[in-house]
Enzyme design. Structure first.
Site, PDB file in Angstrom:
ATOM      1  CE  LYS A 101      -3.421   2.527   2.980  1.00 10.38           C
ATOM      2  NZ  LYS A 101      -4.091   2.475   3.975  1.00 10.38           N
ATOM      3  CE  LYS A 150      -6.906   8.199   8.187  1.00  7.32           C
ATOM      4  NZ  LYS A 150      -7.867   7.132   8.906  1.00  7.32           N
ATOM      5  CG  ASP A 171      -2.114   4.911   4.993  1.00  2.00           C
ATOM      6  OD1 ASP A 171      -1.944   3.906   5.605  1.00  2.00           O
ATOM      7  OD2 ASP A 171      -3.088   5.361   4.540  1.00  2.00           O
ATOM      8  NE  ARG A 204     -10.688  -1.532   3.394  1.00  2.00           N
ATOM      9  CZ  ARG A 204     -11.224  -1.681   4.651  1.00  2.00           C
ATOM     10  NH1 ARG A 204     -12.590  -2.178   4.635  1.00  2.00           N
ATOM     11  NH2 ARG A 204     -10.873  -1.447   5.700  1.00  2.00           N
TER      12      ARG A 204
HETATM   13  N1  BES Z   1      -4.560   3.952   6.832  1.00  2.00           N
HETATM   14  C1  BES Z   1      -5.756   3.646   7.686  1.00  2.00           C
HETATM   15  C2  BES Z   1      -5.454   2.732   8.664  1.00  2.00           C
HETATM   16  C3  BES Z   1      -4.471   3.297   9.915  1.00  2.00           C
HETATM   17  C4  BES Z   1      -5.013   3.878  11.064  1.00  2.00           C
HETATM   18  C5  BES Z   1      -3.166   2.362   9.770  1.00  2.00           C
HETATM   19  C6  BES Z   1      -4.171   3.832  12.000  1.00  2.00           C
HETATM   20  C7  BES Z   1      -2.363   2.999  10.723  1.00  2.00           C
HETATM   21  C8  BES Z   1      -2.915   3.536  12.000  1.00  2.00           C
HETATM   22  C9  BES Z   1      -6.785   3.179   6.655  1.00  2.00           C
HETATM   23  O1  BES Z   1      -6.601   3.905   5.233  1.00  2.00           O
HETATM   24  C10 BES Z   1      -8.051   3.844   7.264  1.00  2.00           C
HETATM   25  O2  BES Z   1      -8.397   4.943   7.355  1.00  2.00           O
HETATM   26  N2  BES Z   1      -8.752   2.724   7.742  1.00  2.00           N
HETATM   27  C11 BES Z   1     -10.127   3.057   8.293  1.00  2.00           C
HETATM   28  C12 BES Z   1     -11.163   1.981   7.969  1.00  2.00           C
HETATM   29  C13 BES Z   1     -12.466   2.174   8.154  1.00  2.00           C
HETATM   30  C14 BES Z   1     -13.058   3.324   7.254  1.00  2.00           C
HETATM   31  C15 BES Z   1     -13.259   1.071   7.973  1.00  2.00           C
HETATM   32  C16 BES Z   1      -9.946   2.735   9.812  1.00  2.00           C
HETATM   33  O3  BES Z   1      -9.131   1.940  10.281  1.00  2.00           O
HETATM   34  O4  BES Z   1     -10.595   3.784  10.603  1.00  2.00           O
HETATM   35 ZN    ZN Z   2      -4.976   4.419   4.607  1.00  3.66          ZN
HETATM   36 MN    MN Z   3      -7.836   5.593   5.476  1.00  5.26          MN
END
Ligand code: BES
Ligand code: ZN
Ligand code: MN
Length: 464
Positions: free
Chosen positions: A228, A240, A251, A314
Site C-alpha cells: 500500500k 479523519k 500510510d 483496499r
Molecule cells: N490508513 C488507515 C488505517 C490506519 C489507522 C493505519 C491507524 C495506521 C494507524 C486506513 O486507510 C483507514 O483509514 N482505515 C479505516 C477503515 C475504516 C474506514 C473501515 C480505519 O481503520 O478507520
Molecule cells: Zn490509509
Molecule cells: Mn484511510
C-alpha cells in the site's frame, strides 16, 4: 554512517573505546575505571529470562544507551551470560547483534541539527568466516530497512507518489532489479479505476511502481509482493478527525517495505524471481475527490461501492492484486497499514496475518518469529463474507449500515475478492501492518517508522 567492525579479540583497543558489559537488574550503569577506560554495563533483567526476543531489544538497548552518553566507539563481546541462547551459535549472535545495533542506531534526522552518531561498533570474538558473512548480511539488511524508514518518515507533502517512484529507481541502481513506473495516463490505460478513484482528489498524480528482480530463470513462477502506497491519508471526504490524521504520511509503509524487500532480494542475489507492486497515491480532499456513494470499476471489472473514502487502502490494493495476475505467480503477499481495527485486535506488537492457507500461515508465523517482524493470525472465513456485500456494486469497501465489528477481517475479506485469477496452487496472504507502522517505547527504536516487515519479506523471498 556507523561502522560495524568484527574483531577476533579485544585485548588491545583504541583509548576512546567504551566496553559493554551485562549485569542483572533494571538500570544500566556507566562506570569510569581506575585505568581511565570506561565500561557501560547494560541492565539485562534476569539472565535466565533473556530469550531470542528480549536479546534483540537488549542489543538495541546497548546502542540507545550509548547514544544518550554520546559515545563514539564501543566494543561488545559475543560471549554472553544468557542460558536460553546457548542453542544459538556465534553466527546467530553476531548477525542479531549487527542487525539490531543498526536498527537502534537509526533516527530520522533530516530536520535535526544535532546529529550525533556512534562512529564505530566493534563486535569482539568473531572468528569464523561464517560469522563474518552473517555480519555482512545483517548490515545489508538493516541498512536497507533504515532507508525505507527514511522514505516512510518523510513528511507527506514531500513524499509524493512520483518521489516515491524516484526513490525506488535510485535504490535499485547497481543491483539486478529493475523499476518501471506507470504515470496517470498509463494507469488509465491499464484500467486501474480503483487506484484512479482514490487519486482523483490529489494535485500530485498517482503512480504504479513495479519492481522486478529475476534471480532465477524467467520460466520460474515469481513471488509477488504488493504494498500500500498511500503517501498521505487524510481520509478523503470522510475526513479523519481528532488526532487520527497525524502520522498518516506513514500510510505508504507497506509500499516502502515492498520496495525494500525487492531491493534486498537483488542485493542478496537470491535465486528467486521477486516482483514488487506499489500502487501509490495521496488520499486527498478536493471538489474532485472520490465521493461516498461512488461506484468504482477497477481492473478486475468488479464494481465497488465506496461507502467510506477512508477505506482507500483496499481500493488501491485491489487493482494491484488484479495486476499481479500477469506474472502468473506462485505466491502473492500484500502488506498494508490497512486498519485501525487491527490495532484494536492485536495491540502494537505484531502485524495481523490473514490467509486461507494453513501451511502458508504456519510458515509465515515461523518466519515472523525468526525475522523479528512478528505476526499473529486472524481468520478469513466465509462467515465474514456477508458484511461487505455491495448495495449497488458487486462488493462494498466497508460493511453497510454502520456494522462495526471485525474491521481488520473485513479489510482482508474485501481484498480476497481481488486476490484471484492466479495459477492453480498460487497462495495469497494479507499482512495488516498498521499495528507496526510506528514504534512503541519497548521496541527500543526511534520514534516513527519501524521498517517492518522488510526482514520478514526478505525471509519469505529466500525460503518460500
Ligand atoms: N490508513 C488507515 C488505517 C490506519 C489507522 C493505519 C491507524 C495506521 C494507524 C486506513 O486507510 C483507514 O483509514 N482505515 C479505516 C477503515 C475504516 C474506514 C473501515 C480505519 O481503520 O478507520
Ligand atoms: Zn490509509
Ligand atoms: Mn484511510
Amino acid at each position: 554512517m556507523t561502522k560495524i567492525t568484527p574483531i577476533s579479540n579485544s585485548k588491545t583497543l583504541p583509548k576512546d573505546c567504551v566496553r559493554i558489559a551485562w549485569h542483572e537488574g533494571e538500570e544500566s550503569k556507566y562506570i569510569e575505571q581506575q585505568d581511565g577506560s570506561t565500561t557501560l554495563s547494560i541492565a539485562a533483567g534476569k539472565y535466565k529470562d533473556v530469550n531470542v526476543r528480549t536479546f534483540r531489544t537488549l542489543c538495541r538497548a546497548i546502542v540507545r544507551t550509548a547514544k544518550t552518553h554520546k559515545i563514539d566507539r564501543l566494543v561488545v563481546e559475543i560471549e554472553h551470560p544468557f542460558p536460553q541462547l546457548e542453542t544459538h551459535d556465534a553466527t546467530w549472535i553476531v548477525g542479531t547483534m549487527a542487525e539490531n545495533f543498526l536498527l537502534a542506531n537509526y533516527t530520522y534526522t533530516a530536520y535535526k541539527k544535532d546529529k550525533h552518531d556512534i562512529k564505530e561498533i566493534l563486535i569482539s570474538g568473531v572468528q569464523s568466516a561464517e560469522a563474518k558473512k552473517a555480519l555482512d548480511r545483517a548490515v545489508v539488511i538493516a541498512t536497507e530497512v533504515n532507508k525505507c524508514r527514511d522514505l516512510a518518515n518523510t513528511p507527506g507533502s514531500i513524499m509524493t507518489p512520483s518521489l516515491l517512484a524516484e526513490h525506488a529507481k535510485q535504490m535499485v541502481k547497481g543491483t539486478g532489479a529493475r523499476v518501471t513506473v506507470f504515470d496517470k495516463k498509463r494507469i488509465e490505460k491499464e484500467r486501474m479505476g480503483a487506484l484512479l478513484g482514490v487519486g482523483r482528489g490529489a494535485k500530485h498524480g498517482p503512480r504504479f511502481i513495479i519492481l522486478e528482480y529475476y534471480g532465477a530463470s524467467k520460466k520460474e513462477a515469481p513471488i509477488v509482493f504488493v504494498g500500500k502506497g498511500i503517501t498521505f491519508d487524510s481520509g478523503g471526504l470522510n475526513v479523519k478527525v481528532g488526532g487520527a490524521m497525524l502520522d498518516m504520511h506513514l500510510d505508504m509503509s507497506g509500499g516502502a517495505a515492498v520496495i525494500g524487500a525487492v531491493v534486498l532480494a537483488a542485493k542478496l542475489k537470491l535465486k528467486k524471481n521477486i516482483i514488487g507492486l506499489v500502487p501509490a497515491t495521496e488520499n486527498a480532499i478536493s471538489d474532485d475527490s472520490l465521493h461516498p456513494g461512488d461506484v468504482l470499476v477497477g481492473r478486475s471489472g468488479k464494481t465497488i461501492d465506496v461507502l467510506d473514502t477512508d477505506a482507500e487502502g483496499r481500493l488501491v490494493l485491489s487493482d494491484a492484486l488484479t495486476y499481479a495476475q500477469i506474472y502468473s505467480p506462485r505466491l502473492v503477499v500484500d502488506v498494508a497499514t490497512l486498519t485501525g481495527a487491527s490495532l484494536v485486535a492485536l495491540g502494537e506488537h505484531c502485524s495481523a496475518l490473514m490467509t486461507k492457507d494453513d501451511a502458508v500461515r504456519e510458515t509465515f508465523m515461523k518466519l515472523g518469529e525468526e525475522s523479528g517482524d512478528y505476526l499473529w493470525p486472524l481468520p478469513l472465513w466465509d462467515e465474514y463474507k456477508q458484511y461487505i456485500k455491495g448495495r449497488f456494486g458487486d462488493v462494498a469497501n466497508i460493511p453497510a449500515s454502520g456494522y462495526k465489528w471485525g474491521g481488520a477481517i473485513n479489510g482482508g475479506m474485501f481484498l480476497s475478492h481481488f486476490a484471484e485469477g492466479y495459477p492453480d496452487g498460487c497462495k495469497w496472504a494479507h499482512i495488516d501492518m498498521a499495528p507496526r507502522m510506528t514504534s512503541v517505547a519497548s521496541d527500543k527504536l526511534a520514534k516513527g517508522a519501524t521498517g517492518e516487515p522488510i526482514r520478514l519479506l526478505t525471509l519469505i523471498a529466500e525460503r518460500y
